[in-house]
Design a protein around this motif. Structure first.
Motif, mmCIF file in Angstrom:
data_model
loop_
_atom_site.group_PDB
_atom_site.id
_atom_site.type_symbol
_atom_site.label_atom_id
_atom_site.label_comp_id
_atom_site.label_asym_id
_atom_site.label_seq_id
_atom_site.Cartn_x
_atom_site.Cartn_y
_atom_site.Cartn_z
ATOM 1 N N ASP A 74 0.811 -1.183 0.004
ATOM 2 C CA ASP A 74 -0.057 0.097 -0.058
ATOM 3 C C ASP A 74 0.956 1.327 0.079
ATOM 4 O OD1 ASP A 74 -2.472 -0.913 -0.278
ATOM 5 O OD2 ASP A 74 -2.777 -1.043 2.008
ATOM 6 N N CYS A 76 3.937 2.455 -0.914
ATOM 7 C CA CYS A 76 4.770 3.045 -1.744
ATOM 8 C C CYS A 76 4.262 4.505 -2.581
ATOM 9 C CB CYS A 76 5.492 2.037 -2.821
ATOM 10 S SG CYS A 76 6.558 2.717 -3.971
ATOM 11 N N VAL A 77 5.038 5.434 -2.591
ATOM 12 C CA VAL A 77 4.625 6.505 -3.392
ATOM 13 C C VAL A 77 5.437 6.997 -4.550
ATOM 14 C CG1 VAL A 77 3.798 7.690 -1.217
ATOM 15 C CG2 VAL A 77 6.210 8.212 -2.081
ATOM 16 N N HIS A 78 6.202 5.925 -4.884
ATOM 17 C CA HIS A 78 7.056 6.117 -6.097
ATOM 18 C C HIS A 78 8.009 7.340 -6.134
ATOM 19 C CE1 HIS A 78 4.498 3.521 -9.044
ATOM 20 N NE2 HIS A 78 5.021 2.658 -8.187
ATOM 21 N N LEU A 124 -5.603 3.571 -14.486
ATOM 22 C CA LEU A 124 -5.092 4.857 -13.803
ATOM 23 C C LEU A 124 -4.087 4.759 -12.565
ATOM 24 C CD1 LEU A 124 -6.128 7.821 -13.289
ATOM 25 C CD2 LEU A 124 -7.535 7.021 -11.596
ATOM 26 N N ILE B 136 9.535 4.991 -13.376
ATOM 27 C CA ILE B 136 8.445 4.282 -12.362
ATOM 28 C C ILE B 136 7.092 5.217 -12.191
ATOM 29 C CG2 ILE B 136 10.353 3.151 -11.055
ATOM 30 C CD1 ILE B 136 10.318 5.391 -8.995
ATOM 31 N N THR B 138 3.646 6.464 -12.658
ATOM 32 C CA THR B 138 2.398 6.187 -13.214
ATOM 33 C C THR B 138 1.720 7.316 -13.477
ATOM 34 O OG1 THR B 138 1.288 5.754 -11.190
ATOM 35 C CG2 THR B 138 2.349 4.008 -12.077
ATOM 36 N N PHE B 139 0.569 7.215 -14.257
ATOM 37 C CA PHE B 139 -0.535 8.148 -14.602
ATOM 38 C C PHE B 139 -0.961 8.828 -13.114
ATOM 39 C CE2 PHE B 139 -4.644 9.823 -16.311
ATOM 40 C CZ PHE B 139 -4.057 10.931 -16.754
ATOM 41 N N SER B 140 -1.473 7.867 -12.286
ATOM 42 C CA SER B 140 -1.859 8.495 -10.856
ATOM 43 C C SER B 140 -0.980 9.397 -10.056
ATOM 44 C CB SER B 140 -2.620 7.346 -10.013
ATOM 45 O OG SER B 140 -1.239 6.214 -9.938
ATOM 46 N N ASP B 141 0.592 9.037 -10.135
ATOM 47 C CA ASP B 141 1.524 9.840 -9.597
ATOM 48 C C ASP B 141 1.369 11.232 -10.121
ATOM 49 O OD1 ASP B 141 2.448 7.521 -8.305
ATOM 50 O OD2 ASP B 141 4.045 6.797 -9.906
ATOM 51 N N LEU B 143 -0.970 12.759 -11.530
ATOM 52 C CA LEU B 143 -2.368 13.268 -11.071
ATOM 53 C C LEU B 143 -2.396 13.774 -9.727
ATOM 54 C CD1 LEU B 143 -5.469 11.177 -12.579
ATOM 55 C CD2 LEU B 143 -4.520 13.293 -13.165
ATOM 56 N N LYS B 208 -2.079 6.104 -2.702
ATOM 57 C CA LYS B 208 -0.931 6.061 -2.119
ATOM 58 C C LYS B 208 -0.565 7.063 -1.077
ATOM 59 C CE LYS B 208 1.570 9.185 -5.098
ATOM 60 N NZ LYS B 208 2.654 9.505 -5.917
#
Lengths: 497, 245
Positions: A74, A76-78, A124, B136, B138-141, B143, B208
């Motif tokens: 859950d 990880c925020v990249h 998404l 790494i 993603t689209f949601s990052d 957004l 996240k």
């Protein structure tokens, strides 16, 4: 399958973060365990029908059992903090060897089946169905993680890729896609008692011939007792110590320490293996079953103390998990830590003046120390945090005159894995192992050039085996690696002949 | 009562409910799930007090991130501290009379708003400029950053460019809290700001953003390193043990 070409990257003087090379290691995968190997340890023999649903169900099961896995998937925020921390990434440039990308291979499946956002908006949030391609990618890249936890040191949430890799391996085992090397070894432990499949009579023979050699060399009766009932200490050590070089020199070192200090000790055929590959495949039951042999042997021999030899992951299992898996140890002497590392034992004896050294015996060496990942980041020695760094170094300094540290970013908690841990120490993955050793080799090259280092001490059987194999690819002498107790063995004073 | 007032009143109630329900569920789920093995990333504190200090350093200073990467730490820390300051500053819209320390930090809150947007810009720039992080992302990052930046920028615009009727906004929120609805001004900038905030509140437990509660439940950080001294056993592992002959 043709053996992959093994290519060692050039050594650079300063660490350089590689440019991404997508798919650079897509070819690297382990041999799959055959039906006999799988079934011997209770896994399906081949990829089961309906594997997709079973894998998702297994993931659900693990999410109920392991809080760490749930939180890590859950949280990880990249942010990218881990992206340049993995030795396999640094050595290969394959972006899927960045810890976060490796985690995402499982995380995208978790999101798809277990989160609201992934069910409704998969595109998404990067959620994906578990397809055959995804499963094959798991097999490829979760077998390019040595579970060394270096990334977890730097993660702002402590996300531990090792836990995620172990979960993925557990899922793959449960649907019949096991890794041959690890699973075959686990079968051998159950059958024979050790990873190498060395039977009792052969072990006895080996130990007796070491005793004879020692008698000739030192003139003293240095014993390596086996199955000695009533001994004070039982030593559990990686089976490589019994016959492989340089491992055996450390075994001789333990024997000399016990001899010089006058502590009655014994080895056991039933527990002739400290290694526990149950850890590598993330299987609690296997890990417990393997560890149980130690408890059984200790009870049978009536020993008072358990001491563990030089082995990284074994020390993690022993130190962190034995009490959980096979405790409580109320039948052992409470005056000593259970279990105790051989380095803790030797260090205590040095502190008490019970053993001493002729340091000049190691004057041919300029020594450096490679912290082994599982000792450094998953265990401790002595009474204070970080004792796992200080105690082996204190022993080296007591036994040798010349000691040099490698680059600060490559030692202690930031140490680089040797490249062979976590069940990867197998020939079909040699290219990966060579490349994964790059960061360590670069740090070593610098102290070889600046200080003439010619001996890298370590306290792990996997590190020793891996470096012996990999050092020549980087134009180093394979005999440069050895155990801390090899140095102890060279220099310890055994008293008058 | 305008349609906008009713819409936004319901929107904020819904967002708040989604957030609370989701968070309670998630936190209860984390708390219920056992951690069967001792897996702190060592060297780790050996006592509970030491663990509290370690967590304080992680939560308050982002210690591990600092070790990992100074740029990410700088932008990330700047953003989070600024956000905290801005949130505290906003307490004045929800309290009557305004607490003294909330009144005291009002001027700093403005800088907080600017720093927050600057931190977000830095974090976002890394997603484009650093190859590894671009890979790494993603689209949601993106957004999520857009959402936060939108909130920050619309807020700053209301401060520096087009003021809104802040007295009425406060009355609206106090009304929401007291279940006594008051009219909401319908300045477009305000409505944009509020819509984005409601969205952020609503998705908190489903995204996240879970990293916030997650950190407190991370076994690598919240476990004491004392496995030899104390036997640690999860209920399911204990049951396994009992089932044996």
């Amino acid at each position: 399958m043709a053996a992959a070409e093994v290519v060692a990257p050039p050594l650079k003087q300063y660490p350089v973060i590689p440019i991404l090379q997508a798919g650079a290691m897509a070819h690297s995968k382990p041999y799959t365990a055959n039906a006999a190997i799988q079934q011997a340890i209770g896994f399906p023999g081949e990829l089961v029908e309906d594997w997709q649903n079973k894998a998702v169900a297994k993931l659900g099961d693990l999410l109920h059992k392991y809080r760490g896995l749930k939180v890590y998937l859950d949280a990880c925020v990249h942010c990218g903090a881990c992206t340049d921390k993995c030795h396999y990434f640094l050595g290969t440039g394959d972006p899927k060897n960045m810890p976060v990308a490796r985690q995402d291979l499982l995380r995208k499946v978790y999101r798809r089946y277990f989160t609201w956002a992934g069910k409704w908006f998969p595109k998404l949030v990067g959620a994906e169905d578990l397809t055959r391609e995804v499963l094959d990618e798991w097999n490829t890249y979760f077998n390019q993680c040595s579970e060394c936890r270096r990334c977890s040191v730097f993660c702002p949430y402590g996300i531990d890729t090792a836990e995620i890799t172990m979960a993925a391996k557990e899922i793959m085992d449960s649907i019949g896609m096991g890794q041959k090397y690890s699973n075959e070894i686990i079968g051998k432990v159950h059958k024979v008692g050790n990873n190498l499949g060395l039977p009792g009579p052969a072990l006895l023979d080996t130990l007796q011939s070491i005793e004879e050699d020692l008698k000739e060399e030192t003139g003293q009766d240095i014993r390596l007792p086996l199955n000695q009932k009533g001994a004070e200490v039982m030593v559990i050590t990686p089976s490589a110590d019994f016959f492989a070089e340089p491992h055996v020199y450390s075994l001789i070192g333990y024997a000399k320490v016990f001899h010089a200090a006058g502590i009655p000790w014994t080895l056991s055929t039933h527990a002739s293996e400290a290694g526990n590959f149950g850890l590598f495949i993330g299987n609690y039951g296997q890990m417990q079953k393997i560890a149980t042999r130690v408890r059984e042997a200790a009870l049978e021999l009536g020993v008072k103390r358990l001491v563990v030899g030089e082995c990284g992951h074994a020390w993690r299992v022993a130190y962190s998990f034995w009490n959980t898996l096979i405790g409580p140890f109320d039948f052992l002497d409470p005056n000593y830590p259970v279990p105790q590392h051989i380095c803790e034992l030797t260090y205590d004896l040095i502190q008490r003046g019970a053993i001493s050294f002729d340091k000049s015996a190691n004057d041919k060496y300029v020594v450096t120390f490679h912290d082994s990942c599982n000792v450094a980041r998953a265990s401790r020695m002595g009474g204070i945090p970080g004792g796992q760094f200080e105690i082996p170094r204190a022993i080296i300094r007591a036994a040798a005159n010349k000691f040099v540290e490698m680059d600060a970013d490559s030692i202690r908690e930031k140490t680089f894995c040797c490249g062979g841990g976590g069940g990867i120490l197998t020939d079909e993955l040699l290219d990966l192992r060579v490349k994964g050793a790059l960061p360590r080799m670069e740090a070593l090259k610098n102290v070889v050039d600046s200080d003439g280092v010619n001996f890298m001490a370590t306290i792990c059987a996997i590190c020793k085996a891996q470096f012996s194999k990999v050092l020549p690819y980087y134009k180093f002498n394979m005999n440069m690696v050895g155990g801390v107790h090899q140095l102890v063995s060279n220099a310890i004073r055994l008293g008058p002949k | 009562m305008t349609a906008a007032t009713i819409f936004y009143a319901l929107l904020f109630y819904a967002a708040f409910l989604l957030c609370v329900i989701g968070l309670v569920y998630k936190i209860a789920d984390y708390a219920r799930t056992p951690a069967p093995l001792k897996i702190p990333t060592t060297p780790a504190p050996t006592t509970a007090g030491g663990v509290v200090l370690r967590m304080l350093r992680e939560v308050g200073l982002f210690e591990s991130l600092f070790k990992a990467n100074l740029w990410i730490w700088l932008f990330g820390f700047m953003f989070h501290v600024a956000l905290a300051l801005v949130l505290m500053r906003h307490l004045r819209y929800f309290t009557e009379p305004v607490w003294f320390w909330v009144a005291w930090i009002q001027p700093f809150g403005i800088y907080g708003g600017l720093a927050m947007v600057a931190g977000l810009a830095g974090l976002w720039a890394r997603r484009f400029l650093v190859e590894r992080i671009r890979y790494i992302s993603t689209f949601s990052d993106h957004l999520m950053l857009a959402l936060l930046a939108g909130i920050g920028i619309s807020g700053l615009l209301m401060k520096f460019v087009a003021h809104t009727d802040i007295i009425s906004v406060k009355a609206f929120f106090l009304g929401l809290m007291r279940f006594d609805w008051q009219p909401l001004p319908t300045q477009p900038l305000l409505l944009v700001h509020l819509t984005l905030v409601a969205l952020l509140i609503a998705i908190f437990p489903y995204s996240k953003l879970l990293h916030a509660p997650g950190l407190f439940f991370s076994p690598g950080r919240n476990q004491a390193d004392n496995p030899r001294e104390q036997r640690h056993i999860a209920p399911w592992a204990a049951a396994l043990e009992k089932a044996k002959p």
